[in-house]
Design a protein around this motif. Sequence first.
Motif, PDB file in Angstrom:
ATOM      1  N   TRP A 173       0.835  -1.216   0.000  1.00  0.00           N
ATOM      2  CA  TRP A 173       0.000   0.000   0.000  1.00  0.00           C
ATOM      3  C   TRP A 173       0.860   1.252   0.000  1.00  0.00           C
ATOM      4  CZ3 TRP A 173      -4.867   0.145  -1.372  1.00  0.00           C
ATOM      5  CH2 TRP A 173      -5.630  -1.025  -1.274  1.00  0.00           C
ATOM      6  N   PHE A 174       2.047   1.181   0.594  1.00  0.00           N
ATOM      7  CA  PHE A 174       2.961   2.329   0.546  1.00  0.00           C
ATOM      8  C   PHE A 174       3.321   2.645  -0.898  1.00  0.00           C
ATOM      9  CE2 PHE A 174       4.017   1.155   4.973  1.00  0.00           C
ATOM     10  CZ  PHE A 174       3.848   2.400   5.550  1.00  0.00           C
ATOM     11  N   LEU A 175       3.655   1.584  -1.639  1.00  0.00           N
ATOM     12  CA  LEU A 175       4.044   1.775  -3.042  1.00  0.00           C
ATOM     13  C   LEU A 175       2.857   2.297  -3.849  1.00  0.00           C
ATOM     14  CD1 LEU A 175       6.070   1.582  -5.298  1.00  0.00           C
ATOM     15  CD2 LEU A 175       5.614  -0.857  -5.489  1.00  0.00           C
ATOM     16  N   PHE A 176       1.673   1.745  -3.565  1.00  0.00           N
ATOM     17  CA  PHE A 176       0.495   2.216  -4.279  1.00  0.00           C
ATOM     18  C   PHE A 176       0.233   3.693  -3.965  1.00  0.00           C
ATOM     19  CE2 PHE A 176      -4.047   3.150  -4.513  1.00  0.00           C
ATOM     20  CZ  PHE A 176      -4.279   2.873  -5.845  1.00  0.00           C
ATOM     21  N   GLY A 177       0.340   4.058  -2.685  1.00  0.00           N
ATOM     22  CA  GLY A 177       0.093   5.445  -2.285  1.00  0.00           C
ATOM     23  C   GLY A 177       1.066   6.406  -2.953  1.00  0.00           C
ATOM     24  N   ALA A 178       2.350   6.065  -2.889  1.00  0.00           N
ATOM     25  CA  ALA A 178       3.367   6.935  -3.500  1.00  0.00           C
ATOM     26  C   ALA A 178       3.167   6.989  -5.014  1.00  0.00           C
ATOM     27  CB  ALA A 178       4.763   6.414  -3.165  1.00  0.00           C
TER      28      ALA A 178
END
Lengths: 213, 102
Positions: free
Chosen positions: A115-120
Amino acid sequence: MLAGAIPFGLIYGVLAVKAGMSPLLAIAIASIVFAGSAQFMLTQLVAAATPGALMVLSVFVINLRHALYSAALADKLQPLSLRWKALLAYLLTDEAYAAVIRRFDSNVSPGTRHWFLFGAGFGLWFVWQLACVAGVLLGGQIPAHWSLDFAGTLTFIAIVVPLLRDRATWAAMFVAGLVSLLAFALPYKLSIIAAALAGMTAGVVLDHPREAA
Amino acid sequence: MSLWLTVIAAGIATFVIRLSFIGMAGRIAIAPWFERMLRFVPIAALTALVWPDLLLASGAATLGEPRLLAGLAAACVAWQTRNTLLTIAVGMMILWGMQWLQ
């Protein structure tokens, strides 16, 4: 990270219109290709009426570095479904990678770190699209004698110069530059591919002894 | 129309590169020689676009050429500050200044 992308999106949009792209195409490129330096490169290649196959090859070469990011993240994303992998791969830019790679190495729970990668990635995507659209709208208003195409060249200088750290990187730059001048008269902008290959080869050759030591 | 096909092909190429190792689910590791080569890709490919614009844009290379001087000054700013926006700003200012003087 997000605010930093805005001026480049604006400049891209302006350059794309100045290169003769239709506004729709210029905006579509921002989501179809979604890669800053490749988009800047495309504006220069379109302005020079480069054949399509060479444009695709040039974009392929300049974006090859993303294979490094893909390799670095492959292990961590392995449990995800193919749909998730495809979505995250589409959003995998220099900026998104730089923003998440340290978090991925820390002790964030493995179930949530994608989710971090998706958010960024999605945050950057959204801001990038808006900035590119704004640049395209602005592009029609800016007179040609402002020489804004030079902003693309300056952006490349700003990317390349900080990468010059040792003998091998300097050699890659000088050889690529010299070949780009010597081969400039070649048809179909083949000079770009020739120069890129020569520069990469020079870098690898000079890099090797130090790696082996 | 052909430009649209070109862009779509470029988009697919970019996506395939980004998906490559993620899609292969760690079955294949990145080869050391490939990783070493990738370090030089942005330098070589972008330099191939920069030098001709600085040296050949006006047909002949002379030190009074605005793009060459503006580009060299921008490179110094990039070297000292590593600041992309400042690099662009200084380069454009010098280019505009020299064009205004001519």
